[in-house]
Design a protein around this motif. Structure first.
Motif, PDB file in Angstrom:
ATOM      1  N   LEU A   1       0.814  -1.214   0.000  1.00 26.95           N
ATOM      2  CA  LEU A   1       0.000   0.000   0.000  1.00 26.95           C
ATOM      3  C   LEU A   1       0.851   1.269   0.000  1.00 26.95           C
ATOM      4  N   SER A   2       2.170   1.109  -0.134  1.00 30.74           N
ATOM      5  CA  SER A   2       3.053   2.274  -0.068  1.00 30.74           C
ATOM      6  C   SER A   2       2.807   3.266  -1.202  1.00 30.74           C
ATOM      7  N   GLY A   3       2.369   2.808  -2.347  1.00 32.27           N
ATOM      8  CA  GLY A   3       2.110   3.712  -3.468  1.00 32.27           C
ATOM      9  C   GLY A   3       0.628   3.897  -3.746  1.00 32.27           C
TER      10      GLY A   3
ATOM     11  N   ALA B   1      -8.511   3.132  -0.785  1.00 25.97           N
ATOM     12  CA  ALA B   1      -7.651   3.014  -1.963  1.00 25.97           C
ATOM     13  C   ALA B   1      -8.015   1.704  -2.661  1.00 25.97           C
ATOM     14  N   PHE B   2      -7.991   1.725  -3.975  1.00 26.21           N
ATOM     15  CA  PHE B   2      -8.250   0.537  -4.775  1.00 26.21           C
ATOM     16  C   PHE B   2      -6.903  -0.015  -5.220  1.00 26.21           C
ATOM     17  N   VAL B   3      -6.576  -1.233  -4.766  1.00 17.69           N
ATOM     18  CA  VAL B   3      -5.259  -1.815  -5.009  1.00 17.69           C
ATOM     19  C   VAL B   3      -5.416  -3.280  -5.430  1.00 17.69           C
ATOM     20  N   GLU B   4      -4.923  -3.593  -6.610  1.00 19.93           N
ATOM     21  CA  GLU B   4      -4.882  -4.974  -7.105  1.00 19.93           C
ATOM     22  C   GLU B   4      -6.226  -5.689  -6.990  1.00 19.93           C
TER      23      GLU B   4
ATOM     24  N   SER C   1      -4.490  -1.082   7.924  1.00 20.34           N
ATOM     25  CA  SER C   1      -5.577  -0.885   6.962  1.00 20.34           C
ATOM     26  C   SER C   1      -6.398  -2.150   6.890  1.00 20.34           C
ATOM     27  N   LEU C   2      -7.685  -2.004   6.699  1.00 17.66           N
ATOM     28  CA  LEU C   2      -8.548  -3.148   6.452  1.00 17.66           C
ATOM     29  C   LEU C   2      -8.587  -3.377   4.956  1.00 17.66           C
ATOM     30  N   VAL C   3      -8.618  -4.640   4.540  1.00 15.90           N
ATOM     31  CA  VAL C   3      -8.660  -4.979   3.123  1.00 15.90           C
ATOM     32  C   VAL C   3      -9.936  -5.770   2.856  1.00 15.90           C
TER      33      VAL C   3
ATOM     34  N   TRP D   1     -16.811  -5.412   0.215  1.00 11.53           N
ATOM     35  CA  TRP D   1     -16.899  -3.953   0.231  1.00 11.53           C
ATOM     36  C   TRP D   1     -18.327  -3.515  -0.049  1.00 11.53           C
ATOM     37  N   ARG D   2     -18.941  -4.132  -1.061  1.00 14.10           N
ATOM     38  CA  ARG D   2     -20.329  -3.789  -1.390  1.00 14.10           C
ATOM     39  C   ARG D   2     -21.241  -4.041  -0.195  1.00 14.10           C
ATOM     40  N   ARG D   3     -21.086  -5.166   0.451  1.00 14.36           N
ATOM     41  CA  ARG D   3     -21.912  -5.468   1.633  1.00 14.36           C
ATOM     42  C   ARG D   3     -21.680  -4.448   2.749  1.00 14.36           C
TER      43      ARG D   3
END
Length: 79
Positions: free
Chosen positions: A20-22, A38-41, A56-58, A64-66
């Protein structure tokens, strides 16, 4: 927005260890602080903008939708 801090995702529960550094962290409509995402991979990471060095929670997209639908419906509101 570039961040100089490195936020560590909460690992486990089948979550990949994302770098998540970038990440391009986005604040909510209220501006600085509060929740950032943030949207990552293909996943969605969420952190406390006031503590960007914290965990951070992933979420997977379905989770995410729920979470968003539940939040909008008041499921996580204060009593």
């Amino acid at each position: 927005m570039a961040e100089s801090t490195v936020s560590q995702p909460v690992a486990g529960w089948g979550r990949p260890e994302l770098d998540l550094s970038g990440a391009d962290w986005q604040s909510g409509s209220r501006g600085v602080g509060g929740v950032q995402i943030a949207f990552v991979e293909g996943f969605i990471a969420m952190r406390n903008g006031e503590r960007p060095d914290g965990p951070s929670l992933v979420f997977a997209p379905r989770e995410w939708r729920r979470f968003v639908v539940g939040t909008r419906g008041g499921r996580f509101g204060l009593n």
